[in-house]
Scaffold this active site. Structure first.
Site, PDB file in Angstrom:
ATOM      1  N   CYS A 266      29.434 -18.613  55.799  1.00  0.00           N
ATOM      2  CA  CYS A 266      29.507 -18.759  54.336  1.00  0.00           C
ATOM      3  C   CYS A 266      29.227 -17.451  53.595  1.00  0.00           C
ATOM      4  O   CYS A 266      29.987 -17.053  52.704  1.00  0.00           O
ATOM      5  CB  CYS A 266      28.565 -19.869  53.874  1.00  0.00           C
ATOM      6  SG  CYS A 266      26.808 -19.546  54.126  1.00  0.00           S
ATOM      7  N   HIS A 314      23.203 -21.959  51.925  1.00  0.00           N
ATOM      8  CA  HIS A 314      24.667 -21.987  51.827  1.00  0.00           C
ATOM      9  C   HIS A 314      25.095 -21.348  50.519  1.00  0.00           C
ATOM     10  O   HIS A 314      24.353 -21.360  49.525  1.00  0.00           O
ATOM     11  CB  HIS A 314      25.193 -23.423  51.916  1.00  0.00           C
ATOM     12  CG  HIS A 314      26.684 -23.492  52.081  1.00  0.00           C
ATOM     13  ND1 HIS A 314      27.327 -23.090  53.230  1.00  0.00           N
ATOM     14  CD2 HIS A 314      27.666 -23.894  51.231  1.00  0.00           C
ATOM     15  CE1 HIS A 314      28.634 -23.255  53.084  1.00  0.00           C
ATOM     16  NE2 HIS A 314      28.867 -23.738  51.874  1.00  0.00           N
ATOM     17  N   HIS A 326      34.764 -21.738  49.938  1.00  0.00           N
ATOM     18  CA  HIS A 326      33.621 -21.480  50.822  1.00  0.00           C
ATOM     19  C   HIS A 326      34.009 -21.724  52.272  1.00  0.00           C
ATOM     20  O   HIS A 326      35.056 -22.320  52.568  1.00  0.00           O
ATOM     21  CB  HIS A 326      32.420 -22.349  50.435  1.00  0.00           C
ATOM     22  CG  HIS A 326      32.560 -23.811  50.785  1.00  0.00           C
ATOM     23  ND1 HIS A 326      31.518 -24.580  51.245  1.00  0.00           N
ATOM     24  CD2 HIS A 326      33.637 -24.657  50.748  1.00  0.00           C
ATOM     25  CE1 HIS A 326      31.921 -25.824  51.460  1.00  0.00           C
ATOM     26  NE2 HIS A 326      33.196 -25.902  51.173  1.00  0.00           N
TER      27      HIS A 326
END
Length: 352
Positions: A266, A314, A326
């Site tokens: 990520c 994240h 993402h």
């Protein structure tokens, strides 16, 4: 030169200079609890989904720890190489200064071993006396200069050696953290995959539908809350470049620790997107949250980074219209998703 070669060069150079280091031993990472218990009631598919999601989130947090340790190890390796080179230069300088001091001592010996002042007093020539006074002063200043520089160089050398030793210990400690984080990552991913592998084909299909439904429900609730009233703000020039890079990676697989060009985790995706836009940012989502300027969710514009979960494990890039791009987790590809489909911790703006 890649990171492993850089670290190897640093190790070889410093060890050659006899920098004594205390080794650091790795501790075994704790083993996660078994995902299932013999004789326990069968879990619902929704409970399995939540357990798998929790495992992947833990893997994401460990990935951040791994990436941060790797980034710091790279910096420390580079610093060790610089210090080692400084040590080599310092040793050569000390050898040169010692040779100069020796030459001065030998010259005094050849002049009969008498101090320059005593030789001067024995002269009965006034002009020689005056010339001698000048030479004595120059010689004394030169000697003091050599000795002073020698002392400073030796002090610098001691400092370089001490700093190299400290950085080496930090590097070894970082490697321990990397090894522990890597073990945790692999354990969590293996546990999640094991849970999925026990499901039948039709159950895995239903599991995916449940994931999508949960994300849609969260996204709908987020939009309905009025958290984002203006979803079409104009991106900055760099923000547009970052968005263009990130969206061009859609379809590439998630791989933990990856920074492209073929796969990303990520924060690997967001850091590389902003690097492509000419604005280097921290490598990990936790460091992005800690170090980049924060803005209110209502003020978001495309290119901003949304940090998710209470541990900032994240990150996704806002692209407008209430969506992010993402890299979700192992087994998934870079994709578009609702910006509110996960628990939002906050928003940061790299080019504020």
């Amino acid at each position: 030169m890649n990171r492993r070669h850089c670290a190897s060069a640093a190790i070889t150079l410093v060890c050659a200079l006899s920098v004594l280091i205390t080794p650091v031993q790795a501790l075994a990472a704790p083993t996660p609890p078994s995902p299932t218990t013999t004789g326990a009631p069968k879990k619902t598919l929704e409970e399995v989904r939540q357990e798998i999601d929790a495992l992947y989130r833990k893997a994401g947090a460990a990935t951040d720890a791994y990436n941060l340790a790797e980034e710091r190890a790279e910096k420390q390796s580079t610093e060790i190489v610089k210090l080692a080179r400084s040590i080599v230069v310092g040793q050569a300088k000390i050898a040169e200064l010692k040779e100069q001091a020796g030459a001065q001592a030998r010259e005094q010996y050849r002049s009969g071993g008498l101090p320059p002042g005593a030789q001067l007093m024995l002269s009965d020539d006034p002009q020689l006396f005056l010339d001698g006074v000048s030479r004595i002063r120059e010689g004394q200043q030169a000697t003091q200069g050599v000795l002073g520089e020698l002392t400073r160089t030796q002090q610098d050398l001691e400092t370089y050696t001490k700093d190299a030793s400290i950085n080496w210990k930090k590097l070894e400690a970082g490697r321990v953290k990397q090894a522990k984080a890597k073990k945790r990552i692999n354990e969590q991913i293996a546990a999640a995959k094991k849970l999925e592998s026990r499901l039948k084909k039709e159950e895995r299909a239903r599991l995916l539908k449940l994931e999508e439904a949960a994300a849609y429900q969260q996204q709908t609730a987020w939009l309905s809350s009025g958290a984002l009233k203006d979803i079409n703000r104009e991106a900055s020039a760099r923000g547009k470049k970052a968005v263009a890079f990130a969206t061009s990676q859609i379809g590439k697989p998630y791989v933990w620790g990856a920074e492209g060009p073929d796969s990303y985790d990520c924060s690997g995706l967001t850091s590389q997107a902003w690097a492509a836009a000419g604005r280097p940012i921290p490598r990990t989502s936790q460091e992005q949250w800690r170090l980049l300027p924060r803005i209110a969710v209502k003020d978001m514009r495309p290119g901003d980074l949304i940090i998710y979960h209470s541990d900032a494990s994240h990150v996704g890039m806002y692209v407008g219209d209430g969506a992010i791009v993402h890299s979700p987790r192992p087994g998934r590809n870079v994709t578009l998703a609702g910006a509110g489909s996960m628990q939002i911790l906050g928003v940061v703006r790299p080019d504020k």
